[in-house]
Design a protein around this motif. Structure first.
Motif, mmCIF file in Angstrom:
data_model
loop_
_atom_site.group_PDB
_atom_site.id
_atom_site.type_symbol
_atom_site.label_atom_id
_atom_site.label_comp_id
_atom_site.label_asym_id
_atom_site.label_seq_id
_atom_site.Cartn_x
_atom_site.Cartn_y
_atom_site.Cartn_z
ATOM 1 N N LEU A 32 0.791 -1.237 0.120
ATOM 2 C CA LEU A 32 -0.017 0.053 -0.128
ATOM 3 C C LEU A 32 1.005 1.222 0.051
ATOM 4 C CD1 LEU A 32 -2.994 1.344 0.363
ATOM 5 C CD2 LEU A 32 -2.365 1.219 2.903
ATOM 6 N N VAL A 33 0.342 2.183 -0.802
ATOM 7 C CA VAL A 33 1.235 3.416 -0.869
ATOM 8 C C VAL A 33 0.456 4.355 0.036
ATOM 9 C CG1 VAL A 33 1.709 5.411 -2.339
ATOM 10 C CG2 VAL A 33 1.883 3.244 -3.319
ATOM 11 N N PRO A 34 1.455 4.927 1.236
ATOM 12 C CA PRO A 34 0.567 5.565 2.230
ATOM 13 C C PRO A 34 0.022 7.047 1.708
ATOM 14 C CG PRO A 34 2.882 5.219 2.592
ATOM 15 C CD PRO A 34 2.690 4.580 1.304
ATOM 16 N N ASP A 35 -1.128 7.276 2.404
ATOM 17 C CA ASP A 35 -1.681 8.561 1.895
ATOM 18 C C ASP A 35 -0.820 9.879 2.149
ATOM 19 O OD1 ASP A 35 -4.219 7.396 1.453
ATOM 20 O OD2 ASP A 35 -4.786 7.576 3.596
ATOM 21 N N THR A 36 -0.752 10.582 1.150
ATOM 22 C CA THR A 36 0.207 11.783 1.253
ATOM 23 C C THR A 36 -0.355 13.367 1.626
ATOM 24 O OG1 THR A 36 -0.475 12.254 -1.180
ATOM 25 C CG2 THR A 36 1.488 10.729 -0.712
ATOM 26 N N ALA A 37 -1.699 12.923 2.240
ATOM 27 C CA ALA A 37 -2.300 14.157 2.495
ATOM 28 C C ALA A 37 -1.486 14.589 3.829
ATOM 29 C CB ALA A 37 -3.771 14.057 3.179
ATOM 30 N N PRO A 38 -1.357 16.233 4.128
ATOM 31 C CA PRO A 38 -0.795 16.515 5.152
ATOM 32 C C PRO A 38 -1.582 16.209 6.496
ATOM 33 C CG PRO A 38 -2.012 18.348 4.127
ATOM 34 C CD PRO A 38 -2.140 17.089 3.051
ATOM 35 N N ASP A 39 -0.499 16.294 7.450
ATOM 36 C CA ASP A 39 -1.147 15.715 8.739
ATOM 37 C C ASP A 39 -1.433 17.008 9.341
ATOM 38 O OD1 ASP A 39 -1.508 14.470 11.369
ATOM 39 O OD2 ASP A 39 0.631 14.453 11.641
ATOM 40 N N ILE A 40 -2.619 17.814 9.153
ATOM 41 C CA ILE A 40 -2.970 18.658 9.709
ATOM 42 C C ILE A 40 -4.371 18.375 10.534
ATOM 43 C CG2 ILE A 40 -4.074 21.351 9.210
ATOM 44 C CD1 ILE A 40 -2.154 21.372 6.740
ATOM 45 N N GLN A 41 -4.418 18.965 11.808
ATOM 46 C CA GLN A 41 -5.480 18.648 12.613
ATOM 47 C C GLN A 41 -6.547 19.851 12.577
ATOM 48 O OE1 GLN A 41 -6.314 16.101 14.647
ATOM 49 N NE2 GLN A 41 -8.094 17.256 14.800
ATOM 50 N N GLN A 42 -7.540 19.600 12.070
ATOM 51 C CA GLN A 42 -8.645 20.505 11.655
ATOM 52 C C GLN A 42 -9.309 20.719 13.148
ATOM 53 O OE1 GLN A 42 -9.155 21.770 8.680
ATOM 54 N NE2 GLN A 42 -7.534 20.703 7.868
ATOM 55 N N GLU A 43 -9.767 22.031 13.419
ATOM 56 C CA GLU A 43 -10.277 22.364 14.422
ATOM 57 C C GLU A 43 -11.931 22.246 14.255
ATOM 58 O OE1 GLU A 43 -9.598 23.529 17.338
ATOM 59 O OE2 GLU A 43 -7.406 24.296 17.045
ATOM 60 N N GLU A 44 -12.485 21.189 14.821
ATOM 61 C CA GLU A 44 -13.566 20.586 14.731
ATOM 62 C C GLU A 44 -14.589 21.456 15.577
ATOM 63 O OE1 GLU A 44 -14.263 16.476 14.983
ATOM 64 O OE2 GLU A 44 -12.163 16.154 14.730
ATOM 65 N N VAL A 45 -15.777 21.734 15.122
ATOM 66 C CA VAL A 45 -16.826 22.142 16.121
ATOM 67 C C VAL A 45 -16.873 21.389 17.334
ATOM 68 C CG1 VAL A 45 -19.295 22.822 16.354
ATOM 69 C CG2 VAL A 45 -18.208 23.041 14.099
ATOM 70 N N SER A 46 -16.548 22.311 18.610
ATOM 71 C CA SER A 46 -16.615 21.540 19.825
ATOM 72 C C SER A 46 -17.872 21.968 20.684
ATOM 73 C CB SER A 46 -15.295 21.704 20.417
ATOM 74 O OG SER A 46 -15.092 23.133 20.483
ATOM 75 N N ARG A 47 -18.019 21.258 21.640
ATOM 76 C CA ARG A 47 -19.119 21.464 22.630
ATOM 77 C C ARG A 47 -18.271 22.080 23.917
ATOM 78 N NH1 ARG A 47 -22.784 16.315 23.315
ATOM 79 N NH2 ARG A 47 -21.113 15.275 22.458
ATOM 80 N N LEU A 48 -18.609 23.276 24.539
ATOM 81 C CA LEU A 48 -18.097 23.498 25.735
ATOM 82 C C LEU A 48 -18.635 22.759 26.911
ATOM 83 C CD1 LEU A 48 -18.730 27.369 25.054
ATOM 84 C CD2 LEU A 48 -16.469 26.199 25.329
ATOM 85 N N ALA A 49 -17.533 22.260 27.604
ATOM 86 C CA ALA A 49 -18.019 21.444 28.664
ATOM 87 C C ALA A 49 -18.641 22.378 29.853
ATOM 88 C CB ALA A 49 -16.732 20.588 29.230
ATOM 89 N N THR A 50 -19.517 21.735 30.638
ATOM 90 C CA THR A 50 -19.847 22.148 31.825
ATOM 91 C C THR A 50 -18.912 22.130 32.619
ATOM 92 O OG1 THR A 50 -21.170 20.527 32.613
ATOM 93 C CG2 THR A 50 -22.431 22.072 31.094
ATOM 94 N N ALA A 51 -19.122 22.991 33.955
ATOM 95 C CA ALA A 51 -18.030 22.948 35.352
ATOM 96 C C ALA A 51 -18.104 21.458 35.590
ATOM 97 C CB ALA A 51 -18.465 23.841 36.101
#
Length: 276
Positions: A32-51
């Protein structure tokens, strides 16, 4: 527990649909030829945790890990996710670091991740993600499975003609280089406990911030200890990406457990390591 990989997989780790898929994979094996896409972590839509809730300590006193026999792996490539400021370095412990995977026995190709588990360099410290099987904790917060699983993030593996885990492609099962495939952490059982802490060459306990986490299989319970302070916990964080940055700063360790007997999983542990 000394079972063969095949018997262990067939017993519990892979669902029936995955087993049938493995059987259908061709015995032919290609590189298998490895994927060549850059290793960039996308900022996903996140939920704010309660206290979180303040809670009784799961440990007796200040428990520090023994780091004399631990590695200090350098990343094979510069992280494109890291952000350095005068205050420190922010990065994702995403279980994809090539050097971290290299030092795990067999590179966790069959997903089994044994000692020293996963060690990821962030700034001038190392983040260790291990099973919490050490002394000093209430037994309810420890486990002794001696492994967890670094599952493949983008596919369910098949078995190649040589009996190794590979990547399905049509009717074939392709060989892979396991250190080049993105991973995520899954536990062996819901009763397993995972510990996250930071260390460096001279200190077995560095202070860091836990800014976020992606729960891939939840819910989970997450406990953390404040530097010089007490313990706090979230009793249930469901599947999704969580922003924890308002609460879990200046901490010394994290404990993650399940809420039932079912295995749980997580990825993209966002941390900030101050310079000190």
């Amino acid at each position: 527990m000394r079972k063969s990989i095949k018997s262990t997989l067939s017993a519990a780790l892979l669902p029936a649909i995955f087993l049938s898929f493995i059987v259908s994979c061709s015995e032919d094996s290609k590189e298998l030829v490895p994927d060549t896409a850059p290793d960039i972590q996308q900022e996903e839509v996140s939920r704010l945790a309660t206290a979180p809730d303040i809670t009784e300590a799961p440990a007796s006193g200040e428990v520090r890990e023994e780091i004399a026999n631990l590695r200090f792996p350098e990343s094979k490539k510069k992280s494109t996710n890291a952000k350095a400021t005068a205050a420190g370095v922010t990065d994702y412990v995403d279980f994809n670091d090539q050097m971290a995977l290299t030092i795990i026995p067999d590179n966790a190709q069959n997903t089994f991740t044994f000692w020293p588990f996963y060690i990821h360099k962030v700034g001038n410290a190392w983040i260790h993600v291990k099973e919490n099987n050490g002394a000093g904790y209430n037994p309810a917060f420890t486990s002794n499975y001696n492994h967890y699983h670094l599952s493949y993030q983008n596919f369910n593996p098949c078995i190649t003609g040589s009996g190794e885990f590979g990547k399905p492609s049509g009717n074939s099962c392709l060989n892979i280089n396991p250190i080049l495939e993105p991973r995520k952490l899954d536990t062996h059982h819901g009763s397993q406990w995972i510990k996250i802490y930071a260390y460096d060459y001279s200190s077995s306990q560095r202070t860091f911030d836990l800014l976020g986490i992606k729960v891939t299989n939840g819910p989970i319970q997450l406990w953390f200890k404040k530097k010089g302070g007490g313990w706090w916990k979230w009793s249930s964080l469901g599947t999704g990406t969580w922003n924890l940055s308002a609460y879990s700063t200046e901490i010394t360790q994290v404990l993650i457990g399940g809420t039932s007997s079912s295995s749980f999983g997580f990825d993209n542990v966002k941390v900030k390591v101050p310079y000190n």
